[in-house]
Write an enzyme that holds these catalytic residues in place. Sequence first.
Site, PDB file in Angstrom:
ATOM      1  N   ASN A   2       0.788  -0.876   0.382  1.00  0.00           N
ATOM      2  CA  ASN A   2       0.189  -0.147  -0.210  1.00  0.00           C
ATOM      3  C   ASN A   2       0.438   1.389  -0.266  1.00  0.00           C
ATOM      4  OD1 ASN A   2       0.517  -0.758   2.779  1.00  0.00           O
ATOM      5  ND2 ASN A   2      -0.613   0.444   3.596  1.00  0.00           N
TER       6      ASN A   2
ATOM      7  N   GLY B 216      -0.101  -7.813   7.144  1.00  0.00           N
ATOM      8  CA  GLY B 216      -1.167  -8.291   7.902  1.00  0.00           C
ATOM      9  C   GLY B 216      -0.872  -8.841   9.239  1.00  0.00           C
TER      10      GLY B 216
ATOM     11  N   GLU C 122       4.585  -4.283  12.240  1.00  0.00           N
ATOM     12  CA  GLU C 122       4.003  -3.064  11.859  1.00  0.00           C
ATOM     13  C   GLU C 122       2.538  -3.461  11.312  1.00  0.00           C
ATOM     14  OE1 GLU C 122       3.809   0.206  13.159  1.00  0.00           O
ATOM     15  OE2 GLU C 122       6.178  -0.670  13.418  1.00  0.00           O
TER      16      GLU C 122
ATOM     17  N   CYS D 197      -3.286   1.462   7.028  1.00  0.00           N
ATOM     18  CA  CYS D 197      -3.677   0.883   7.780  1.00  0.00           C
ATOM     19  C   CYS D 197      -3.702   1.336   9.165  1.00  0.00           C
ATOM     20  CB  CYS D 197      -1.797  -0.168   8.545  1.00  0.00           C
ATOM     21  SG  CYS D 197      -0.614   1.640   8.747  1.00  0.00           S
TER      22      CYS D 197
HETATM   23  P1  NAP Z   1       0.340  -9.923   3.640  1.00  0.00           P
HETATM   24  O1  NAP Z   1      -0.237 -10.661   2.516  1.00  0.00           O
HETATM   25  O2  NAP Z   1       0.630  -9.709   4.824  1.00  0.00           O
HETATM   26  O3  NAP Z   1       2.129  -8.520   2.812  1.00  0.00           O
HETATM   27  C1  NAP Z   1       2.995  -8.224   3.749  1.00  0.00           C
HETATM   28  C2  NAP Z   1       3.910  -8.971   3.079  1.00  0.00           C
HETATM   29  O4  NAP Z   1       4.481 -10.691   3.248  1.00  0.00           O
HETATM   30  C3  NAP Z   1       4.305  -9.126   1.560  1.00  0.00           C
HETATM   31  O5  NAP Z   1       5.525  -8.544   0.929  1.00  0.00           O
HETATM   32  C4  NAP Z   1       3.543 -10.601   1.231  1.00  0.00           C
HETATM   33  O6  NAP Z   1       4.490 -11.228   0.407  1.00  0.00           O
HETATM   34  C5  NAP Z   1       4.420 -11.181   2.700  1.00  0.00           C
HETATM   35  N1  NAP Z   1       4.400 -11.930   2.822  1.00  0.00           N
HETATM   36  C6  NAP Z   1       3.461 -12.825   2.658  1.00  0.00           C
HETATM   37  N2  NAP Z   1       3.037 -14.541   3.052  1.00  0.00           N
HETATM   38  C7  NAP Z   1       3.971 -14.169   3.590  1.00  0.00           C
HETATM   39  C8  NAP Z   1       4.727 -15.685   4.941  1.00  0.00           C
HETATM   40  N3  NAP Z   1       4.153 -16.790   4.563  1.00  0.00           N
HETATM   41  N4  NAP Z   1       6.130 -15.515   4.705  1.00  0.00           N
HETATM   42  C9  NAP Z   1       6.825 -14.387   4.706  1.00  0.00           C
HETATM   43  N5  NAP Z   1       6.384 -13.322   3.708  1.00  0.00           N
HETATM   44  C10 NAP Z   1       5.020 -13.083   3.781  1.00  0.00           C
HETATM   45  O7  NAP Z   1      -0.145  -7.591   3.320  1.00  0.00           O
HETATM   46  P2  NAP Z   1      -0.783  -6.701   2.584  1.00  0.00           P
HETATM   47  O8  NAP Z   1      -1.899  -7.512   1.835  1.00  0.00           O
HETATM   48  O9  NAP Z   1       0.615  -6.715   1.921  1.00  0.00           O
HETATM   49  O10 NAP Z   1      -1.203  -5.246   2.767  1.00  0.00           O
HETATM   50  C11 NAP Z   1      -1.958  -4.686   3.892  1.00  0.00           C
HETATM   51  C12 NAP Z   1      -1.371  -5.125   5.578  1.00  0.00           C
HETATM   52  O11 NAP Z   1      -0.532  -4.189   5.668  1.00  0.00           O
HETATM   53  C13 NAP Z   1      -2.577  -4.759   5.912  1.00  0.00           C
HETATM   54  O12 NAP Z   1      -3.445  -5.680   7.416  1.00  0.00           O
HETATM   55  C14 NAP Z   1      -2.289  -3.646   6.600  1.00  0.00           C
HETATM   56  O13 NAP Z   1      -2.878  -2.555   7.694  1.00  0.00           O
HETATM   57  C15 NAP Z   1      -0.743  -3.564   6.866  1.00  0.00           C
HETATM   58  N6  NAP Z   1       0.055  -2.506   7.298  1.00  0.00           N
HETATM   59  C16 NAP Z   1       0.549  -2.211   8.344  1.00  0.00           C
HETATM   60  C17 NAP Z   1       1.323  -0.757   8.235  1.00  0.00           C
HETATM   61  C18 NAP Z   1       1.340  -0.403   9.630  1.00  0.00           C
HETATM   62  O14 NAP Z   1       2.616   0.074   9.613  1.00  0.00           O
HETATM   63  N7  NAP Z   1       1.267  -1.027  10.944  1.00  0.00           N
HETATM   64  C19 NAP Z   1       1.464   0.138   6.918  1.00  0.00           C
HETATM   65  C20 NAP Z   1       1.259  -0.512   5.815  1.00  0.00           C
HETATM   66  C21 NAP Z   1       0.076  -2.042   5.782  1.00  0.00           C
HETATM   67  P3  NAP Z   1       3.500 -11.558  -1.171  1.00  0.00           P
HETATM   68  O15 NAP Z   1       2.968  -9.916  -1.501  1.00  0.00           O
HETATM   69  O16 NAP Z   1       4.836 -12.176  -2.354  1.00  0.00           O
HETATM   70  O17 NAP Z   1       2.472 -12.353  -0.923  1.00  0.00           O
END
Ligand code: NAP
Length: 478
Positions: free
Chosen positions: A156, A233, A252, A286
């Site tokens: 994002n 996530g 995060e 987020c």
């Molecule tokens: P996500 O699906 O958790 O993916 C985040 C990262 O993790 C991606 O690079 C993804 O790679 C990787 N990943 C996925 N499965 C994995 C595994 N089994 N092992 C290691 N890495 C893995 O999250 P998203 O959909 O990209 O982002 C949305 C989430 O991020 C929301 O929940 C949002 O609230 C949160 N967020 C939090 C903050 C904060 O600062 N608190 C800021 C921004 C976003 P792939 O893309 O290859 O699957």
Amino acid sequence: MKTSVEQVKMCVGGEWITSKEHIEVIDPQNNEIIASVPKATKEDVLHAIEEGKTGAEIAASLSVHVRMSILQKAARILDEEKEEFAITIAREGSKTIKEATNEVKRAIETLTISAEEARRISGETLAFDQRPGSEKRIGYYYRFPIGLIAAITPFNDPLNLVAHKVGPAIASGNAIIVKPATTTPLSALKLASVLEKAGLPKKILSVVTGRGSEIGSVLAAHEAIRMISFTGGVETGRKLARKAGIKKLGMELGSNSPTIVLKDANIDLAVESTVSGSFSAAGQNCIGVQRIYIEKEIYERFKTQFVARTNDYKIGNKLSPSTDMGPLITEKEAIRVESWVEEAIENGAELLCGGKRNGAFYEPTVLEKVPENCRLAYEEIFGPVVTLYAVENLDEAIAAANNVDYGLQAGIFTKNIEHAHKAIHKLNVGGIMINDSSDYRMDAMPFGGVKNSGLGREGIQFTIQEMTEPKVVCFNLK
Ligand code: NAP
């Protein structure tokens, strides 16, 4: 006629390499393939880790003025290339060009602040003589870099959230391997190229592109990695934590942030701020506003203004400067958001506006009377959907705001200082914004959550604390 798609290379230990298999980067607005990136294998990741081990030694040996000048130069180059970066962000992800331009500005600030913070990493002298028998001892502690860090980042904010890990890592003398989101890898690769041009020695930074589910566990479990700095996530966070073993974790994670509007608030300000907080980045944010608690005396007025302002929101071509909101990151995500809204409506929620999907686009959507048992009420929607709730008073608003498993940020609109203070003390979150929505962030502030929203804090100097450890030095003068 088939046009060829640019094959972008990934950066492993400072060398730009390709791989046998590739992953297409798709613009969600029209499903156009805009580039392809290597699909890194486990061997590629292990290679990046080997290079990173040497990189950590090189990084730790760089003097502070060298780290500062690399980061300052990178910020300047990013500024020179800002238009190109904004187009990349807007094309590979779901941000509009306005939002992407703002993200590049913030990433320039993030690198600039990182350069500044490099010179502030310090320790302090310790009063060893507080312990009887230690009268002849003097000493201090200083902070040393932890070594090699794995940064796993979401889609994002594909540039600034990478800069939030890479900037502090370089500032504090660490090496770092970035695994960007598979949907949006291009901004991270371009940032690596900027840092290379700025003079960052090879091996300190790698950007490996590939699926988290396939290569993420190699990074997470490897003993040479001393910290996982993850943004994403909560479910992915849990998986990483289970695999991590003994290493630091920066988490995060997500939220479904609340904002409270009291009857004494400046309603125009509250409407303007919560509408933009709900729908910026198509709600994929987020700290985006998901739940608004409004005192009953002003509920109808707030609702009317909020819906009218939402109806003015212009959805469409991301690259047009007049567009307010683009598509979600994929059509699959838009379908998920649509199904959560349908579930709420089937259970009695009332739709005030929006609620329609077209491919990956989903209209800015406002609901009321969402029952407690619907996912929309307690989970993170991560889409352009917001729920309004009428409340009797501040106590009811605080109790409802806290009644979820997340706690990243919250906002409150009030002119009453006692009410503001009550909210500050009682809301269970990592940050509270008074007369702003939950969606306010400045890049140097401590940023992070409680409960399922995470662990540790980012915001350059706070990230640097997480990426360094104190080493104690004690001289026995006896
Ligand atoms: P996500 O699906 O958790 O993916 C985040 C990262 O993790 C991606 O690079 C993804 O790679 C990787 N990943 C996925 N499965 C994995 C595994 N089994 N092992 C290691 N890495 C893995 O999250 P998203 O959909 O990209 O982002 C949305 C989430 O991020 C929301 O929940 C949002 O609230 C949160 N967020 C939090 C903050 C904060 O600062 N608190 C800021 C921004 C976003 P792939 O893309 O290859 O699957």
